[in-house]
Write a protein that holds these residues in place. Structure first.
Motif, short mmCIF file in Angstrom:
data_model
loop_
_atom_site.label_atom_id
_atom_site.label_comp_id
_atom_site.label_asym_id
_atom_site.label_seq_id
_atom_site.Cartn_x
_atom_site.Cartn_y
_atom_site.Cartn_z
N TYR A 109 3.80 -1.60 -5.10
CA TYR A 109 3.44 -2.71 -5.28
C TYR A 109 3.33 -3.49 -6.37
O TYR A 109 4.16 -3.06 -7.82
CB TYR A 109 1.55 -2.17 -5.74
N ASP A 136 3.96 -7.39 -2.35
CA ASP A 136 2.39 -7.63 -2.65
C ASP A 136 1.24 -7.45 -1.43
O ASP A 136 2.38 -7.06 -0.30
CB ASP A 136 1.02 -7.93 -3.98
N VAL A 193 -0.80 -2.48 2.07
CA VAL A 193 -0.58 -3.02 1.07
C VAL A 193 -0.12 -2.03 0.20
O VAL A 193 0.87 -1.90 -0.65
CB VAL A 193 -1.81 -3.54 -0.23
#
Length: 211
Positions: A109, A136, A193
């Protein structure tokens, strides 16, 4: 990456550098061309954001055009869909969805920094994510959707809540799976994510949804 059954995988592929750099450069638009001090017509603004793969909402905000992004970067995501097919042949269940979910979740991330020269809406496109090796929520949602939508039987919706983006995949939810209903179709929650390996049918968001 580690798949949904705990098995370790390694995918390898190649993209031509010049072509890849060219396509990455298609995303976004010069910040001052729209947000700068020199006034321009609404038609000119519309053309600039359209060319940069963005769109203006009914509320007047500028947001990534996910349909345009997925179509533009289809040659890159097609490579990954072929790898998905080779790894997990389609059987009619959710095996491919769950496998692909872990691939995207295991990408580290990271949030793209603000760029006052090129407006990118805080998002990376598919080849840029895989070169930088991070992304992201909206970046990874578009990557997942772009790969899976090479399967014409799949339907996906992008779900936007304050400060977060995730997906819904059309299907019949199991009793323990959360979903949203849109135009008579149920879409099962899917969180690409990471870094949490959120199960298919659950969302990281605490927001409540009803049909």
């Amino acid at each position: 990456f580690i798949d949904h059954k705990g098995r370790q995988w390694s995918w390898q592929w190649r993209w031509p550098k010049e072509e890849t750099d060219f396509y990455i450069g298609l995303f976004g638009f010069p910040y001052n061309s729209v947000f700068g001090p020199i006034p321009i017509t609404q038609e000119a603004i519309d053309n600039i954001i359209y060319d940069g793969l963005f769109m203006e909402t009914f509320e007047g905000t500028i947001t990534p055009d996910y349909d345009a992004i997925i179509a533009t970067y289809a040659p890159f995501t097609a490579t990954l869909y072929q790898l998905l097919q080779q790894s997990i042949p389609k059987t009619g269940g959710t095996e491919q969805v769950e496998f692909l979910l872990k691939f995207v979740q295991d990408i580290p991330y990271g949030v793209p920094p603000d760029d006052m020269e090129l407006y990118n809406g805080g998002m990376l496109v598919a080849p840029d994510i895989l070169i930088k090796k991070w992304g992201d929520c909206d970046s990874k949602a578009a990557l997942f959707a772009g790969i899976l939508l090479h399967d014409p039987t799949q339907k996906i919706v992008v779900i936007e809540v304050p400060s977060h983006v995730f997906l819904g995949v059309a299907g019949i939810p199991k009793p323990y799976q959360d979903f949203v209903e849109f135009q008579g179709q149920r879409y099962i929650f899917l969180e690409p994510v990471g870094p949490a390996r959120t199960p298919f049918g659950k969302a990281n968001s605490s927001f409540s949804f009803s049909s």
